[in-house]
Design a protein around this motif. Sequence first.
Motif, PDB file in Angstrom:
ATOM      1  N   TYR A   7       1.200  -1.426  -0.714  1.00  0.00           N
ATOM      2  CA  TYR A   7       2.654  -1.304  -0.709  1.00  0.00           C
ATOM      3  C   TYR A   7       3.088  -0.793   0.666  1.00  0.00           C
ATOM      4  CZ  TYR A   7       6.945   1.485  -1.548  1.00  0.00           C
ATOM      5  OH  TYR A   7       8.180   2.082  -1.469  1.00  0.00           O
ATOM      6  N   MET A 173       2.596  -0.079  -8.086  1.00  0.00           N
ATOM      7  CA  MET A 173       3.184  -0.281  -6.762  1.00  0.00           C
ATOM      8  C   MET A 173       4.503  -1.057  -6.855  1.00  0.00           C
ATOM      9  SD  MET A 173       1.276   1.340  -4.631  1.00  0.00           S
ATOM     10  CE  MET A 173       1.034   2.545  -5.956  1.00  0.00           C
ATOM     11  N   ALA A 177       8.132   0.210  -5.605  1.00  0.00           N
ATOM     12  CA  ALA A 177       8.990  -0.589  -4.724  1.00  0.00           C
ATOM     13  C   ALA A 177      10.403  -0.711  -5.288  1.00  0.00           C
ATOM     14  CB  ALA A 177       8.378  -1.974  -4.527  1.00  0.00           C
ATOM     15  N   ASN A 195       7.815 -10.234  -2.066  1.00  0.00           N
ATOM     16  CA  ASN A 195       6.643 -10.536  -2.888  1.00  0.00           C
ATOM     17  C   ASN A 195       6.779 -11.989  -3.316  1.00  0.00           C
ATOM     18  OD1 ASN A 195       4.340 -10.240  -4.540  1.00  0.00           O
ATOM     19  ND2 ASN A 195       5.571  -9.603  -6.292  1.00  0.00           N
TER      20      ASN A 195
END
Length: 277
Positions: A7, A173, A177, A195
């Motif tokens: 991350y 993670m 985020a 992502n």
Amino acid sequence: MAEFVKYVDVTKCDGCKACMVACKNWNDLPAEVTEFQGSVQSHPKTSADTWNVLQYIEHENGKGDLEYLFRHTSCMHCKEAACEKVCPENAISYSKFGSVVIDHDKCVGCGYCVENCPFEVISLKTYKDKNGKEYKKSQKCTMCTDRLEEGLQPACVTTCHTDAMQFGKKNEMLLKAEKRLSEIKSRFPNANIYNPQGVGGTHTIYVLAEKPSVYGLPESPKVPTSAVLWKDYAQPIGKAMIGATTMAVVGAFITNSIISKSKNKNKQDEDGGGSHE
């Protein structure tokens, strides 16, 4: 086994380059002479001897103020990696942690993975055998898979003094985020989580302060359909029918077509696309 994710919160990065040093040290990568970049950035991009680069980006924000944006750059470790799809020698695979790794005993240095990586983080390195004959092998960040095997975290993560980089189970993670995104939206209206789902998601996810293109990231990277057809259908069937050796020759022809199509597709994606949040 649970998937793991690196991350990266770019809003916490102060550009210290400790991650670059840690990567060089752990992987025993040689120093690399580069041309002056005209700024504090030391390398233009990742290379065969520099798997981790700290990017410095001059950006004019919405208020008209000039500011520096930083981004830790290395392999994204895609869940559906184009490099793995186009490799004719099956030299690229996924570890149990989700990292994408290269088997250098199988790699023949064809360069198909270099040409097809949507993030341009793979490079070829030239070596010489005992007779002086040159040969090439693909090189990139391994997400310190050797450290993960020993229960350690990636070297770059352990040296980050601002906690801009963290490492853990994928779901944890992603939640981190999302929480961070909600905290910074008022300060950075264009903030987003990077992502990209066109590559199945990545095992390096970012919290970005601006749109991906500002950081030199493709807005909507995808694995070319031709690469999927080649890896998942044509290659297995072809090997069964005509043998692995002949299929490698056929594979070279098909993969050359993939390279050409991939270049055109990636350019179109960079010229326009959606954000990923």
